[in-house]
Design an enzyme around this catalytic site. Structure first.
Site, PDB file in Angstrom:
ATOM      1  N   ASP A  82     -13.333  -3.787  -1.200  1.00 22.41           N
ATOM      2  CA  ASP A  82     -13.041  -3.403   0.189  1.00 22.41           C
ATOM      3  C   ASP A  82     -14.309  -3.533   1.026  1.00 22.41           C
ATOM      4  O   ASP A  82     -14.954  -2.538   1.347  1.00 22.41           O
ATOM      5  CB  ASP A  82     -12.546  -1.943   0.238  1.00 22.41           C
ATOM      6  CG  ASP A  82     -11.293  -1.726  -0.576  1.00 22.41           C
ATOM      7  OD1 ASP A  82     -10.343  -2.490  -0.418  1.00 22.41           O
ATOM      8  OD2 ASP A  82     -11.277  -0.777  -1.393  1.00 22.41           O
TER       9      ASP A  82
ATOM     10  N   ASP B 293       0.874  -1.174   0.000  1.00 24.87           N
ATOM     11  CA  ASP B 293       0.000   0.000   0.000  1.00 24.87           C
ATOM     12  C   ASP B 293       0.910   1.223   0.000  1.00 24.87           C
ATOM     13  O   ASP B 293       1.756   1.377   0.885  1.00 24.87           O
ATOM     14  CB  ASP B 293      -0.871   0.026   1.263  1.00 24.87           C
ATOM     15  CG  ASP B 293      -1.942  -1.063   1.255  1.00 24.87           C
ATOM     16  OD1 ASP B 293      -2.067  -1.763   0.235  1.00 24.87           O
ATOM     17  OD2 ASP B 293      -2.651  -1.203   2.266  1.00 24.87           O
TER      18      ASP B 293
HETATM   19  O1  1PR Z   1     -10.601   3.019  -5.105  1.00 29.73           O
HETATM   20  O2  1PR Z   1      -9.730   2.441  -7.355  1.00 29.73           O
HETATM   21  O3  1PR Z   1      -8.766   4.357  -6.076  1.00 29.73           O
HETATM   22  O4  1PR Z   1      -8.358   2.007  -5.389  1.00 29.73           O
HETATM   23  C1  1PR Z   1      -7.793   2.235  -4.135  1.00 29.73           C
HETATM   24  C2  1PR Z   1      -7.130   0.960  -3.690  1.00 29.73           C
HETATM   25  O5  1PR Z   1      -6.434   1.245  -2.481  1.00 29.73           O
HETATM   26  C3  1PR Z   1      -8.120  -0.147  -3.395  1.00 29.73           C
HETATM   27  O6  1PR Z   1      -7.620  -1.344  -3.936  1.00 29.73           O
HETATM   28  C4  1PR Z   1      -8.145  -0.252  -1.873  1.00 29.73           C
HETATM   29  O7  1PR Z   1      -8.201  -1.599  -1.466  1.00 29.73           O
HETATM   30  C5  1PR Z   1      -6.803   0.332  -1.478  1.00 29.73           C
HETATM   31  N1  1PR Z   1      -6.863   1.083  -0.208  1.00 29.73           N
HETATM   32  C6  1PR Z   1      -7.442   2.291  -0.043  1.00 29.73           C
HETATM   33  N2  1PR Z   1      -7.256   2.692   1.245  1.00 29.73           N
HETATM   34  C7  1PR Z   1      -6.581   1.720   1.864  1.00 29.73           C
HETATM   35  C8  1PR Z   1      -6.144   1.746   3.268  1.00 29.73           C
HETATM   36  O8  1PR Z   1      -5.570   0.768   3.775  1.00 29.73           O
HETATM   37  N3  1PR Z   1      -6.413   2.833   3.965  1.00 29.73           N
HETATM   38  N4  1PR Z   1      -5.662  -0.405   1.213  1.00 29.73           N
HETATM   39  C9  1PR Z   1      -6.325   0.716   0.961  1.00 29.73           C
HETATM   40  C10 1PR Z   1      -6.192  -1.576   1.109  1.00 29.73           C
HETATM   41  C11 1PR Z   1      -5.811  -3.627   1.881  1.00 29.73           C
HETATM   42  C12 1PR Z   1      -4.861  -4.563   1.332  1.00 29.73           C
HETATM   43  C13 1PR Z   1      -3.890  -5.003   2.392  1.00 29.73           C
HETATM   44  C14 1PR Z   1      -4.450  -6.304   2.853  1.00 29.73           C
HETATM   45  C15 1PR Z   1      -3.463  -7.190   3.544  1.00 29.73           C
HETATM   46  N5  1PR Z   1      -5.314  -2.329   1.779  1.00 29.73           N
HETATM   47  O9  1PR Z   1      -4.229  -4.070   0.251  1.00 29.73           O
HETATM   48  O10 1PR Z   1      -2.675  -5.054   1.775  1.00 29.73           O
HETATM   49  O11 1PR Z   1      -5.542  -6.054   3.724  1.00 29.73           O
HETATM   50  O12 1PR Z   1      -3.038  -6.617   4.722  1.00 29.73           O
HETATM   51  P1  1PR Z   1      -2.558  -7.519   5.922  1.00 29.73           P
HETATM   52  O13 1PR Z   1      -1.894  -8.712   5.334  1.00 29.73           O
HETATM   53  O14 1PR Z   1      -1.558  -6.661   6.637  1.00 29.73           O
HETATM   54  O15 1PR Z   1      -3.755  -7.829   6.750  1.00 29.73           O
HETATM   55  P2  1PR Z   1      -9.444   3.016  -6.000  1.00 29.73           P
END
Ligand code: 1PR
Length: 527
Positions: free
Chosen positions: A379, A224
């Site tokens: 999400d 991320d």
């Molecule tokens: O909406 O098309 O602009 O895409 C934004 C992208 O960014 C989406 O794929 C969304 O999942 C991601 N995203 C947005 N905000 C966050 C955040 O964390 N605040 N991250 C985010 C999503 C989730 C996973 C993470 C897993 C594994 N992060 O990517 O890597 O949950 O984590 P873990 O193994 O530590 O539990 P758009």
């Protein structure tokens, strides 16, 4: 000097990077003369057979290509570059191929997820310099829905099993072509390209016995990425999507360095999510494009990029389509793009109208680059219910009871990185996106993200059982057993993790070591 035929679709940068990593220069075909004067020609292809052949006809490359193929000079085709050599394809029944080989290209008609995405093995059918220095038990990266069926068995170099035994590479004299992508197949793929480019003089015949090959479950490292308050692009990690600790954005490292580390440690794929791109304009986000460019110079496994893929109008009033944004990412080295918020809004429209417009980001990008290049990132968050009849959504009976003992829940889709909940459930979103042309689902879970408590098996089963495209389970991995659980209790093709890899709590090698005798995986690392 290697001549590369780029007809304008997909990620040729990876092929160029792979060739340059071997120490060879690349010349990209600019006109007919470049084909006719080439000494060694590589033809990588992605996308759709019909659009590829149309472009080759428009550019008047078809006759020069046929001349080249008959000239006896070395040729290496990759994926669609293999399909192009045949007479016709079920992907575009009215369009002729180059017809160098008799036979056709068929669509998979099997009981498994299509596209066939991931690392699979090969049965080597004849001795060939192509596999010099390899053991024959390596896995290579495939991503396709169609395969070739040559009339002459003698041209078959390898076969691979996926529901059927299909031809995964062919060779006749100086013409070689593979269904898999050597440029995305780590060290084994680079070695294979090197054998083509440097033509080894001494042949070591493989004594490998043909076996039934198996598709490996993929382990994906996710980064991320966002700017911190000092303006540096950092890899961060949330707890249930909250990436701030004591007011600051958590900084777990530099994106390119971390991606290279995961590649060396044996990650089967790497995903970058530009997590604040929903509020920025990604084509101005040059650092992210540069991260992709630099990563793809040294990382030879598939790269996915997500964040901000949607239509935009900039402050000068110029409109950019999601396809243009995606194209910029593909040109910078991405193999797949991942769409989050925009997929939810598109699916909501579809549910309301029942109509496909052809204009959504999923449809447009899938049409040009192929379904396999379009991932939808979901999400979702659990919403508990006391009765399954209370909502018009896919409801499941859960073993993880709610705060008031509720026994039912549905998974609410969110947009803008979990900031906004919508009236759409994750199962419906996945089904609609498959219909619109998505090739894979990246299934996060806000409740589980960063908790180290294991994947949400109930969510994964609900979504995986509702679609036929591959699903990546994400969020909550805390130990090696969690990977085993998700691969044995669900039918997902891959599992993604972030926090445990970034914090070096569980290295990728430890995951693979634990899984190796229990689940089919790709064992090699890329040191
Ligand atoms: O909406 O098309 O602009 O895409 C934004 C992208 O960014 C989406 O794929 C969304 O999942 C991601 N995203 C947005 N905000 C966050 C955040 O964390 N605040 N991250 C985010 C999503 C989730 C996973 C993470 C897993 C594994 N992060 O990517 O890597 O949950 O984590 P873990 O193994 O530590 O539990 P758009």
């Amino acid at each position: 000097m290697i001549t590369l035929l780029d007809y304008g679709a997909g990620n040729v940068r990876s092929v160029i990077n792979a060739i340059e990593s071997i120490g060879e220069n690349v010349k990209i075909v600019a006109d007919v003369d470049d084909i006719l004067s080439a000494q060694k020609l590589i033809f990588p292809g992605v996308g759709n057979f019909g659009s590829m052949m149309r472009i080759l006809y428009q550019k008047q490359y078809v006759d020069p290509l046929k001349d080249y193929l008959h000239s006896g000079r070395p040729f290496f085709g990759i994926c669609l570059g293999l399909h192009a050599l045949f007479e016709k394809s079920e992907e575009a029944p009215n369009t002729s191929g180059l017809g160098f080989f008799s036979g056709r290209v068929k669509k998979f008609d099997i009981d498994l997820s299509v596209p066939h995405i991931g690392w699979n093995g090969v049965n080597i059918k004849k001795s060939s310099l192509t596999f010099n220095g390899l053991w024959g038990d390596e896995k290579f990266y495939f991503v396709h829905s169609f395969y070739v069926e040559p009339e002459d068995d003698a041209v078959v170099l390898t076969t691979t099993n996926y529901g059927v035994e299909f031809v995964s590479s062919i060779q006749k004299e100086s013409i070689t072509a593979t269904q898999f992508h050597p440029e995305k197949s780590g060290n084994a793929g680079i070695k294979l390209l090197k054998n083509f480019i440097q033509s080894p003089s001494e042949q070591i015949t493989l004594s490998y016995i043909s076996h039934e090959t198996r598709l490996a479950k993929r382990i994906i490292a996710c980064l991320d990425v966002r700017s911190n308050d000092q303006g540096d692009l950092v890899v961060t990690k949330g707890d249930q999507y909250d990436v701030r600790e004591n007011g600051d954005v958590r900084n777990l490292g530099k994106p390119v360095e971390l991606a290279e580390r995961y590649y060396r440690e044996g990650a089967d794929e790497i995903t970058f999510l530009n997590i604040t791109a929903f509020r920025d304009f990604p084509l101005e986000d040059i650092p992210m494009l540069s991260v992709l460019k630099r990563t793809s110079e040294h990382v030879f496994v598939p790269l996915t990029i997500g964040g901000g893929i949607r239509d935009y109008t900039d402050n000068k009033g110029r409109t950019y389509t999601a396809l243009e944004v995606a194209s910029a990412y593909f040109r910078s080295g991405a193999d797949k793009i991942s769409i989050g918020s925009d997929a939810v809004l598109t699916a909501e429209d579809y549910v309301k109208t029942g109509k496909m417009t052809g204009k959504s980001s999923i449809e447009q990008i899938s049409e040009v680059y192929g379904a396999q290049a379009v991932v939808v990132s979901i999400d979702p968050r659990r919403v508990y219910l006391s009765s399954p009849d209370n909502v018009d959504h896919h409801v499941i009976e859960t073993d993880i009871k709610g705060p008031n003992g509720e026994e039912y829940c549905w998974y609410q889709c969110t947009i803008k990185g979990g900031r906004e909940g919508r009236d759409l459930d994750a199962v419906t979103l996945a089904q609609v996106c498959e219909k619109l042309g998505a090739g894979e689902i990246l299934l996060n879970c806000i409740d589980k993200d960063g908790t180290n408590s294991g994947y949400d098996i109930e969510l994964v089963n609900a979504v995986k059982n509702a679609v036929t495209i591959p699903v990546i389970a994400s969020s909550g991995a805390g130990c090696v057993e969690h990977f085993y659980d998700v691969f044995t209790k669900t039918k997902v093709e891959s599992a993604l993790a972030a926090g445990i890899f970034h914090r070096k709590e569980v290295p990728i090698a430890a995951v693979k070591d634990y899984l190796k005798d229990k689940v089919e995986i790709r064992l090699t690392n890329n040191n």
